[in-house]
Enzyme design. Sequence first.
Site, short mmCIF file in Angstrom:
data_model
loop_
_atom_site.label_atom_id
_atom_site.label_comp_id
_atom_site.label_asym_id
_atom_site.label_seq_id
_atom_site.Cartn_x
_atom_site.Cartn_y
_atom_site.Cartn_z
N GLU B 113 -7.40 -46.80 -25.17
CA GLU B 113 -8.68 -46.43 -25.78
C GLU B 113 -9.79 -47.38 -25.32
O GLU B 113 -9.59 -48.59 -25.29
CB GLU B 113 -8.54 -46.52 -27.31
CG GLU B 113 -9.77 -46.03 -28.06
CD GLU B 113 -9.63 -46.19 -29.57
OE1 GLU B 113 -8.80 -47.01 -30.02
OE2 GLU B 113 -10.35 -45.49 -30.31
N LYS B 188 -12.59 -38.05 -30.37
CA LYS B 188 -11.74 -38.57 -31.48
C LYS B 188 -12.05 -37.88 -32.80
O LYS B 188 -13.18 -37.88 -33.26
CB LYS B 188 -12.01 -40.07 -31.58
CG LYS B 188 -11.15 -40.84 -32.56
CD LYS B 188 -11.40 -42.35 -32.35
CE LYS B 188 -10.59 -43.24 -33.26
NZ LYS B 188 -10.73 -44.67 -32.87
N CYS B 225 -6.23 -42.81 -31.09
CA CYS B 225 -6.03 -43.95 -32.01
C CYS B 225 -5.74 -43.57 -33.46
O CYS B 225 -4.64 -43.12 -33.76
CB CYS B 225 -7.22 -44.90 -31.91
SG CYS B 225 -6.84 -46.55 -32.60
#
Lengths: 369, 369
Positions: B113, B188, B225
């Site tokens: 990331e 995300k 994540c």
Amino acid sequence: MFQSLETCLEKYVPPEELGHVKRILYGKQLEELQLPELCTNNKENVEVKGYKFDSLVEELREKRIVRVGLIQNQIVLPTTAPLVEQRNAIYKKVGQIISLAAKANVNIICLQEAWSMPFAFCTREKFPWCQFAESVENGPSTTFLKEFCKQHNMVIISPILERDERDIIWNTAVVIDNLGNVIGKHRKNHIPRVGDFNESTYYMEGNTGHPVFETAFGRIAINICYGRHHPLNWLMFGLNGAEIVFNPSATIDGLSETLWGIESRTAAVANSYFSCAINRVGTEIFPAEFTSGDGKPAHKEFGHFYGSSYITAPDGSRTPGLSRTQSGLLISEMDLNLCRQIKDHWGFQMTQRLDLYAKSLDTIVNSTK
Amino acid sequence: MFQSLETCLEKYVPPEELGHVKRILYGKQLEELQLPELCTNNKENVEVKGYKFDSLVEELREKRIVRVGLIQNQIVLPTTAPLVEQRNAIYKKVGQIISLAAKANVNIICLQEAWSMPFAFCTREKFPWCQFAESVENGPSTTFLKEFCKQHNMVIISPILERDERDIIWNTAVVIDNLGNVIGKHRKNHIPRVGDFNESTYYMEGNTGHPVFETAFGRIAINICYGRHHPLNWLMFGLNGAEIVFNPSATIDGLSETLWGIESRTAAVANSYFSCAINRVGTEIFPAEFTSGDGKPAHKEFGHFYGSSYITAPDGSRTPGLSRTQSGLLISEMDLNLCRQIKDHWGFQMTQRLDLYAKSLDTIVNSTK
């Protein structure tokens, strides 16, 4: 036979490294509970372990301390014995373990899946095994357990093979409260069709949704066995308010042991509740041979139920597992306030975007009709 | 510093017990890949490991063999260095690791990331760090990686800090195909607000849904994540057809290490796909002090990114993790047919009851409005 992962690690890994290993594999270190000598050093040769989960002291709420007990038990007599004797022998043994739990002031007990019988579904035989199926309200298992509930001021979750008033068989968990009343039931939502788990031959998917039971000791729910592979099942119990979700199971080493430590634990974390994974223990041999749908010769043995029952807190910290080979009682003391503390800390509920997923699932379901 | 769980277990547990420990913790034993000496014994001191997942030989389909590479890399220069130098140093290092992967015939690479910058969100400072934000289509990171894609016939997933044409910042994974074309992006979906992960200060929840990218080497998706804590996020990528889901992350030992081994792995099992968990590695120190919302004094260090990147197959078998302390490249060879083989074996999709959950979620969402 390999006794347990934890015993092995404790035996070989030196203290400093063991600290790292346990931190990674088990999270925050738990305190061991001081239990009465009568309880841990019992004449029934039952493994008894107890742990305490940590929580913060809040200023605007009292702690809500609960003691939970999980029971994993081997069947007692061979599966060739008369059924009533098989059942009575299990009753006697499980009754003794419940009495040990009472000595340790346990408030809520959960038994293993189909606890009062051998796990005979591998055989695909309806007779004689369906004779074990019984009524939720006044079957022998409910009648047997009610007395313990009243006597010890205890909630007991009793996963049985249910026969309803129309003679339909279900895989059901009965919830008996601390006054000895049946306050509800949950029927297994997801039914396996894998290897020797021919359960769809015996009963259908549950029709009771995702009930959460308000008890004197907290809000509890039951995700039965194969339902632990379904994250949506775990999710709904959380959305409906559960603080402790029990997962009474029966699963064997060749099939699922590498998944045992991760699924129930991930669910506790994702949903910010306590999860309690209970597995049957021992090896069960049946009178007539059966095949396993894997091209191998017929045989009479189901495989080894590996026990290893454990409890996870919403912060991911977990107890060691009970033995892989022995009947046992796992006790944990927990503060239910930890659920909300962890929701505030991690924020999984706040960031969950349920509206997005409700819409997406709806689209998928409609497009595949 | 503790190097890795696996190194520790290999060192202390005797072979026979180690077999049991690994079977329980890692599932089916994996074969090690024979990689070129140039690759494993490299002058850049990058840890390179390779494993092969097992699958059945089908009669009506050819195997679909893919090699995947995960890169975890420490930043190179201190965070006080001029930004362009910091970035170029990372480019140089990651470029070298990609070249190692090319020597091992890797088909798809995923980077960590926000790979081209320090993970500066702990500071809450917009300046200077937002300068790292860049265009998906023609920012410096995309431009840099395109060349490798073309040269090595490789798909690369590049998680960056994105700045769009309206100067809105996003946390985005760019997918560049093996011809060097950007074939899409994913923003995300779930943004953390926990401890030093002040990411909601910088960017909002993604608006790209759950895209799955059809590449020359299989159908891939990216769960960035904190999205790994959300089972619904994992689920949607599976429902949309993903065979490999990458989870490029940046997370530290004090926060999440005990969850690292279970969440991505549970997702692979629940959704019958390969999951690839990639964590940043090293300790990053920032020029100005910041506080962490935990009542403790201001400090300049984020904590230790513990690496430990690993890959899980749909049957739950997983590779060991890369080191907790060192940059590394983890390679796995897999047969994508295993996804369907495991769907047939476990039956999680068939028994999923999506219609029930679509209805339940809809009810919950409407009742909480």
